[in-house]
Design a protein around this motif. Structure first.
Motif, PDB file in Angstrom:
ATOM      1  N   THR A 142       0.812  -1.215   0.000  1.00 11.21           N
ATOM      2  CA  THR A 142       0.000   0.000   0.000  1.00 11.21           C
ATOM      3  C   THR A 142       0.848   1.268   0.000  1.00 11.21           C
ATOM      4  OG1 THR A 142      -0.152   0.103   2.410  1.00 11.21           O
ATOM      5  CG2 THR A 142      -1.829  -1.208   1.268  1.00 11.21           C
ATOM      6  N   GLY A 143       2.149   1.107  -0.145  1.00 12.75           N
ATOM      7  CA  GLY A 143       3.020   2.274  -0.180  1.00 12.75           C
ATOM      8  C   GLY A 143       3.651   2.615   1.160  1.00 12.75           C
ATOM      9  N   THR A 144       3.400   1.809   2.165  1.00  9.70           N
ATOM     10  CA  THR A 144       4.006   2.058   3.470  1.00  9.70           C
ATOM     11  C   THR A 144       5.349   1.325   3.522  1.00  9.70           C
ATOM     12  OG1 THR A 144       1.793   2.145   4.429  1.00  9.70           O
ATOM     13  CG2 THR A 144       3.651   1.947   5.952  1.00  9.70           C
ATOM     14  N   PRO A 145       6.414   2.044   3.792  1.00  5.68           N
ATOM     15  CA  PRO A 145       7.749   1.430   3.730  1.00  5.68           C
ATOM     16  C   PRO A 145       7.975   0.285   4.717  1.00  5.68           C
ATOM     17  CG  PRO A 145       7.915   3.816   3.646  1.00  5.68           C
ATOM     18  CD  PRO A 145       6.487   3.490   4.004  1.00  5.68           C
ATOM     19  N   TYR A 146       8.636  -0.732   4.225  1.00  7.37           N
ATOM     20  CA  TYR A 146       9.024  -1.906   5.011  1.00  7.37           C
ATOM     21  C   TYR A 146       9.831  -1.517   6.244  1.00  7.37           C
ATOM     22  CZ  TYR A 146      11.844  -6.108   6.027  1.00  7.37           C
ATOM     23  OH  TYR A 146      12.490  -7.146   6.630  1.00  7.37           O
ATOM     24  N   LYS A 147      10.690  -0.516   6.109  1.00  9.03           N
ATOM     25  CA  LYS A 147      11.561  -0.099   7.214  1.00  9.03           C
ATOM     26  C   LYS A 147      10.756   0.272   8.460  1.00  9.03           C
ATOM     27  CE  LYS A 147      12.864   3.661   4.510  1.00  9.03           C
ATOM     28  NZ  LYS A 147      12.917   2.810   3.445  1.00  9.03           N
ATOM     29  N   ILE A 148       9.556   0.827   8.266  1.00  7.08           N
ATOM     30  CA  ILE A 148       8.719   1.179   9.419  1.00  7.08           C
ATOM     31  C   ILE A 148       8.216  -0.092  10.092  1.00  7.08           C
ATOM     32  CG2 ILE A 148       6.698   2.442  10.234  1.00  7.08           C
ATOM     33  CD1 ILE A 148       6.883   4.174   7.715  1.00  7.08           C
ATOM     34  N   TYR A 149       7.775  -1.056   9.282  1.00  6.52           N
ATOM     35  CA  TYR A 149       7.310  -2.330   9.850  1.00  6.52           C
ATOM     36  C   TYR A 149       8.425  -3.008  10.628  1.00  6.52           C
ATOM     37  CZ  TYR A 149       3.006  -1.870   7.294  1.00  6.52           C
ATOM     38  OH  TYR A 149       1.789  -1.406   6.853  1.00  6.52           O
TER      39      TYR A 149
END
Length: 184
Positions: A108-115
């Motif tokens: 959805t465009g949310t970066p993996y790094k945040i997860y």
């Protein structure tokens, strides 16, 4: 010009690592560009190297989030198109859906790094995080490269220059939309 496989592998690894940590352009740009011209086995090889870099970056972000969550959050918020609301949404998704959020969120465009950082901050199982990261990252890399390959096959009369132009326009359009939508 012939691309040297070891340089492509190194570039894919470095890009995967950079994007999983602090860089904001996905390695899919490189991987899809390779899919325009390279044999699929080379593209898959590059996807595996991008995965290796992304996994190393994901593990680094996981443990940064685990041991210094406020510092990790502060640095993440300095990356273009990442804000506190996005980080809070990732935290909510991880609390509600667990690590399965790793599959859906980055699509959805949310970066993996945040997860990765927020999974660490929540002390979610690091081995499960790593295992799910393998599947989620590799699947996306292969799907994007495969889609480009299918588009090339669907447009057999389009010249290599035309394909490159379409590829460049696609990524410029995507990032134009992305930064308007998320950095707005």
């Amino acid at each position: 010009m012939r691309l040297q496989p070891e340089r492509v592998s190194l570039a894919a690894f470095a890009w995967g690592l950079a994007e999983a940590t602090l860089f904001f352009i996905v390695p899919d740009v490189l991987l899809s560009g390779l899919a325009l011209k390279q044999p699929m086995r080379r593209v898959v090889h590059a996807c595996v190297w991008a995965l290796a870099g992304a996994l190393l970056g994901g593990v680094l972000m996981y443990f940064w989030g685990r041991f210094s969550p406020m510092t990790a959050l502060g640095v993440l918020r300095e990356i273009p198109a990442i804000d506190l609301a996005m980080c809070e949404e990732v935290t909510r998704q991880l609390r509600e859906d667990g690590l399965l959020a790793l599959f859906i969120g980055p699509l959805t465009g949310t970066p993996y790094k945040i997860y990765a950082a927020m999974a660490g901050a929540l002390a979610l199982n690091p081995l499960l995080f790593f295992a799910i990261s393998i599947a989620a990252r590799l699947l996306r890399f292969l799907v994007v490269a495969g889609m480009v390959r299918l588009i090339c096959r669907a447009l057999p009369r389009l010249s290599q220059g035309g394909r490159m132009g379409l590829w460049a326009a696609g990524w410029l359009g995507f990032y134009g939309w992305y930064f308007r939508h998320f950095a707005g």
